[in-house]
Design an enzyme around this catalytic site. Structure first.
Site, short mmCIF file in Angstrom:
data_model
loop_
_atom_site.label_atom_id
_atom_site.label_comp_id
_atom_site.label_asym_id
_atom_site.label_seq_id
_atom_site.Cartn_x
_atom_site.Cartn_y
_atom_site.Cartn_z
N TRP A 1 -11.13 -2.79 -8.99
CA TRP A 1 -11.83 -2.56 -10.26
C TRP A 1 -12.60 -1.25 -10.24
O TRP A 1 -12.94 -0.70 -11.28
CB TRP A 1 -12.82 -3.71 -10.57
N LEU B 1 11.72 -20.11 -4.29
CA LEU B 1 10.58 -19.30 -3.82
C LEU B 1 9.36 -19.46 -4.74
O LEU B 1 9.51 -19.45 -5.97
CB LEU B 1 11.00 -17.82 -3.82
N HIS C 1 2.94 3.47 -8.95
CA HIS C 1 2.81 2.03 -9.24
C HIS C 1 4.08 1.51 -9.92
O HIS C 1 4.51 0.39 -9.66
CB HIS C 1 1.58 1.79 -10.13
N ARG D 1 -5.38 -2.16 8.70
CA ARG D 1 -6.53 -2.91 8.17
C ARG D 1 -6.06 -4.16 7.44
O ARG D 1 -4.95 -4.20 6.91
CB ARG D 1 -7.28 -2.05 7.12
N ASP E 1 0.84 -1.20 0.00
CA ASP E 1 0.00 0.00 0.00
C ASP E 1 0.87 1.25 0.00
O ASP E 1 1.99 1.23 0.52
CB ASP E 1 -0.91 -0.03 1.25
N ARG F 1 -0.16 9.16 -10.28
CA ARG F 1 -0.24 7.93 -9.49
C ARG F 1 0.49 6.77 -10.15
O ARG F 1 1.10 5.94 -9.49
CB ARG F 1 -1.71 7.55 -9.27
N ARG G 1 1.99 -5.13 6.19
CA ARG G 1 1.24 -4.09 5.50
C ARG G 1 2.06 -2.82 5.51
O ARG G 1 2.55 -2.39 6.55
CB ARG G 1 -0.12 -3.85 6.16
N ARG H 1 -11.53 1.60 -9.29
CA ARG H 1 -10.65 2.77 -9.54
C ARG H 1 -10.94 3.33 -10.94
O ARG H 1 -11.51 2.63 -11.78
CB ARG H 1 -9.19 2.35 -9.42
N ARG I 1 0.26 7.63 -2.50
CA ARG I 1 0.82 8.65 -1.61
C ARG I 1 2.28 8.97 -1.95
O ARG I 1 2.71 10.11 -1.91
CB ARG I 1 0.69 8.21 -0.14
C1 FPP Z 1 -1.65 0.24 -3.46
O1 FPP Z 1 -1.28 1.56 -3.59
C2 FPP Z 1 -1.18 -0.59 -4.54
C3 FPP Z 1 -1.96 -1.20 -5.48
C4 FPP Z 1 -3.41 -1.04 -5.55
C5 FPP Z 1 -1.43 -2.03 -6.54
C6 FPP Z 1 -0.13 -2.69 -6.30
C7 FPP Z 1 0.61 -2.71 -7.56
C8 FPP Z 1 1.95 -2.64 -7.71
C9 FPP Z 1 2.89 -2.64 -6.59
C10 FPP Z 1 2.56 -2.49 -9.03
C11 FPP Z 1 2.58 -3.64 -9.95
C12 FPP Z 1 2.48 -4.99 -9.38
C13 FPP Z 1 3.17 -6.05 -9.85
C14 FPP Z 1 2.94 -7.40 -9.29
C15 FPP Z 1 4.19 -5.90 -10.88
P1 FPP Z 1 -2.39 2.67 -3.63
O2 FPP Z 1 -2.55 3.09 -5.04
O3 FPP Z 1 -3.63 2.19 -2.97
O4 FPP Z 1 -1.73 3.80 -2.77
P2 FPP Z 1 -2.44 4.92 -1.92
O5 FPP Z 1 -3.25 4.24 -0.85
O6 FPP Z 1 -1.30 5.71 -1.36
O7 FPP Z 1 -3.29 5.72 -2.88
#
Ligand code: FPP
Length: 244
Positions: free
Chosen positions: A67, A129, A35, A192, A18, A31, A186, A69, A22
């Site tokens: 989904w 792994l 990612h 959560r 998570d 954003r 987390r 988003r 941010r």
């Molecule tokens: C949460 O951050 C993250 C996600 C919803 C997606 C996780 C995806 C990745 C780490 C990138 C690609 C994954 C792989 C397996 C290559 P958020 O967007 O909810 O952050 P925020 O709460 O700060 O807005």
């Protein structure tokens, strides 16, 4: 931080990644850049888990709720997943990593499903792994799917209701071949569980860090493992267990 005692290494680490959004916001970036940086953390953590002898790493990469988003973000996340799988397969293979996926995989775009199948197949014979990607995954949905499969068999008579027990339910989950997580991590400080592995985390130790996922690299993983190694796991019993 030094390498943790091998006897205290968890067999299965599950991570709620998570804080990508941010991380990007703090840098006035879109954003998607969060990612992208998050995908680099995935790379670093997969490699570190392999080196440390961890058996299973489950990453919450896309939840059932994700989904909802904006469409552009969903499309970008799916493209990033495909790109990651394509780019990393050789490196994963070199590091003896096996790949698995849990969730309603049929809900993913077809090209992502194809890439996933291809990568799983390419890494099938590896013995190090196991990287488990939770995609279109929701813990409650998983339980719904398991209950449906059990009810179907009970209806046809293939299954006796008296034979329904914890073991049978575990065998009907997406994680049927995977041991339960020992450690749930987390990032980004939220306290959560967010519908992640609800059945499987019954006895998991939980480590929450304020670090945002794109900043979570090997030192932060070692800190989580250090925290885990100091816990006494009792599984509801009184006496502490040796070697846990
Ligand atoms: C949460 O951050 C993250 C996600 C919803 C997606 C996780 C995806 C990745 C780490 C990138 C690609 C994954 C792989 C397996 C290559 P958020 O967007 O909810 O952050 P925020 O709460 O700060 O807005």
């Amino acid at each position: 931080m030094s390498t943790p005692d091998a006897t205290k290494i968890p067999r299965h680490v599950a991570i709620i990644m998570d804080g990508n959004g941010r991380w990007a916001k703090q840098r006035s970036l879109p954003r998607l850049e969060g990612h992208r940086a998050g995908a680099e953390s995935v790379r670093a953590i997969v490699r570190a888990c392999g080196e440390l002898g961890i058996g299973y790493l489950t990453l919450y990469a896309f939840s059932s709720e994700n989904w909802r988003r904006p469409k552009a973000e969903v499309t970008a996340l799916m493209a990033l997943l495909e790109f990651y799988l394509q780019r990393e397969v050789a490196e994963l293979d070199k590091n003896n990593v096996r790949l698995a996926a849990i969730g309603r995989i049929h809900e993913l775009p077809e090209s992502a499903q194809r890439q996933l199948d291809k990568s799983i197949e390419a890494l099938r014979k590896n013995t190090g792994l196991t990287l488990v990607l939770a995609l279109s995954y929701g813990g409650r949905t998983e339980i719904v799917d398991a209950v449906r499969s059990i009810a179907r068999d009970a209806k046809t008579g293939a299954l006796d209701i008296a034979d329904i027990n914890e073991e049978l339910i575990s065998q009907r989950l997406y994680t049927r071949d995977i041991p339960d997580p020992d450690l749930l991590v987390r990032t980004s400080g939220e306290l959560r569980v967010s519908n992640f592995l609800l059945w499987q985390i019954s006895y998991a130790e939980i480590h929450v860090t304020d670090t945002l996922w794109p900043d979570f690299r090997k030192p932060q993983l070692l800190a989580a493992l250090d925290d885990y190694s100091k816990r006494q796991r009792r599984f509801g019993r009184v006496a502490p267990l040796e070697g846990n």
